[in-house]
Design a protein around this motif. Structure first.
Motif: not given
Ligand code: UGA
Length: 432
Positions: A219-220, A257-265, A295-300
């Motif tokens: 979804k994200l 929207p955000g800078p790309g999903w992360g976290g430990s999960c 991955k691509a979104h974080k780089v973008w």
């Protein structure tokens, strides 16, 4: 009921304190001596909203204790240890789970129940049941998979007001016994809806956890893909999210929207889900695309910042927010590190701020934490990037900041700034 929990991290500690509040006598065991002394000194090794208040209340009442060696004879043993991805691999490392299990086999008495909270690959709980049957046949130990669905930063409210409690085992009777541990939740005034219990086999319980995280990640990625598209066609992703979210079939949550999903999960669980599907010769192309998109979104995001900074001949950039989201000190797999990597390669001078996060990564850069540090950054940098949606940043006077002589851009990757029409304000999914 007497309960022993192995693991004093985000999952073990919150579950333990929650169960103590429900009236149980809880012992939390961790092999890490320094963590246990931090818990005992009242300076927890993690940050979570409400943690200190609950901790003080239940430690004083004697209903919760922290130790490196289990000494309480319990009926219920929870495994809440970490299952990090194997270095360089795609699957979870189960060493800590099995070491906790071996410990439990040693200390437990007959007919105890072992509850797996740790997120484990499909098939693990069945193997654990076979293992205990083999090595401690006389004890009649039973395994129940009870995945956790707590969000860091909202963990206590999720614990006391759960969307569902999933219990998977090969014995409905045992699962029902475990469900009784949560019974007093129903008396709580925090509960806004009836609790949904779901009794399943081991594998379905394990998959519900992985598939839920995978779905939210999809979804994200979808809204982040659309954010990049919106700015190209003159649309505003904030309105798009709102408009889509009004449809109850879509829902408005996890659509920011955000800078790309992360976290430990999400990163770990989506990789694990894909890996376990691949092992039985199935691919999950939608999930696979969501991972690649992230991955691509974080780089973008990093490239957009570099592009704007180069256009404006800017060198000094402040990154606001290192935690992977607001409300936690956790920065594992945070998009901040992707931004730091890209901006460092492009030789920008970076200043990092976060109200709570400390450093889990290898970066040599120091993360400053106080409000004064934040003010210093705002006075000295030439460009600002908002990576985490902390209330502290939301509450700043952005109109004033944008008009400061030293500030040549504010790039808002969380859309927490007011929708000001200012030439130096860049909002994701609107004008970047
Ligand atoms: C996630 C799940 O939401 C929990 O249900 C689950 O129990 C937990 O993983 C786990 O497996 O232990 P958590 O990792 O704490 O919880 O964080 P989330 O709130 O789910 O956020 C994950 C990522 O998505 C963050 O990077 C966050 O910034 C991002 N996000 C979230 C957005 O970019 N936009 C949103 O609208 C929501």
């Amino acid at each position: 009921m007497k309960i022993t929990i192995f693991g004093s991290g985000y999952v073990g500690a919150i579950t333990g304190i929650g169960l103590a509040k429900l009236g149980h006598k809880v012992e939390i065991v961790d092999i890490d001596k320094s963590k246990i002394s931090q818990w005992n000194n009242g300076t927890p090794p993690i940050y979570e909203i409400g943690l200190l208040e609950y901790l003080n209340e239940y430690k004083t009442s004697g209903s919760i204790s922290f130790t490196t060696r289990s000494s309480q004879e319990s009926k219920f043993y929870f495994i809440a240890v970490g299952t990090p991805t194997i270095e360089g691999g795609n699957s979870a490392n189960l060493d800590f789970v099995y070491s906790a299990l071996d410990n439990i086999i040693k200390v437990s008495s007959k007919d105890s129940i072992i509850i797996t909270k740790s997120t484990v690959p499909v098939g693990t709980n069945k193997k654990m049941q076979e293992y205990v049957n083999e090595v401690s046949a006389g004890k009649n130990l039973k395994i129940v998979s009870n995945p956790e669905f707590l969000r860091e930063g909202n963990a206590f409210s999720d614990f006391f007001n759960p969307d569902r409690i999933v219990l998977g085992s090969d014995s409905l009777e045992t699962s029902k016994e475990v469900s009784k541990l949560y019974k007093t939740l129903e008396l709580s005034s925090n509960l806004t809806k009836p609790i949904q219990y779901l009794f399943t086999d081991f594998q379905s319980a394990e998959l519900i956890k992985h598939a839920s995280n995978g779905f939210l990640a999809i979804k994200l990625s979808y809204i982040n893909d659309l954010a990049r598209y919106c700015s190209l066609v003159g649309a505003d992703v904030s309105d798009l999210s709102k408009g889509m979210g009004f449809d109850p079939r879509i829902g408005d949550r996890f659509l920011l929207p955000g800078p790309g999903w992360g976290g430990s999960c999400f990163p770990k669980d989506s990789k694990e889900l894909l890996f376990s599907a691949n092992k039985v010769d199935t691919d999950l192309p939608v999930l696979c695309a969501a991972i690649e998109s992230n991955k691509a979104h974080k780089v973008w995001c990093g490239q957009q910042i570099s592009k704007i900074a180069i256009e404006k001949s800017i060198l000094k950039i402040g990154i606001l927010g290192i935690a992977f989201k607001a409300g936690t000190d956790d920065s594992r797999e945070s998009s901040a590190y992707d931004l730091i990597d890209i901006l460092s390669v492009n030789k920008f001078e970076l200043s990092l701020h976060d109200p709570k996060a400390f450093d889990f990564s290898n970066t040599d850069l120091k993360i400053t934490n106080s409000f004064n540090d934040l003010m210093d950054i705002l006075d000295t940098v030439e460009g600002i990037v908002i990576n985490t949606e902390w209330t502290e940043y939301y509450n700043l006077d952005w109109g004033k900041i944008l008009n400061k002589d030293n500030i040549k851009f504010v790039i808002d990757l969380r859309n927490i700034t007011p929708r000001l029409e200012h030439q130096n304000l860049y909002r994701i999914g609107y004008n970047i």
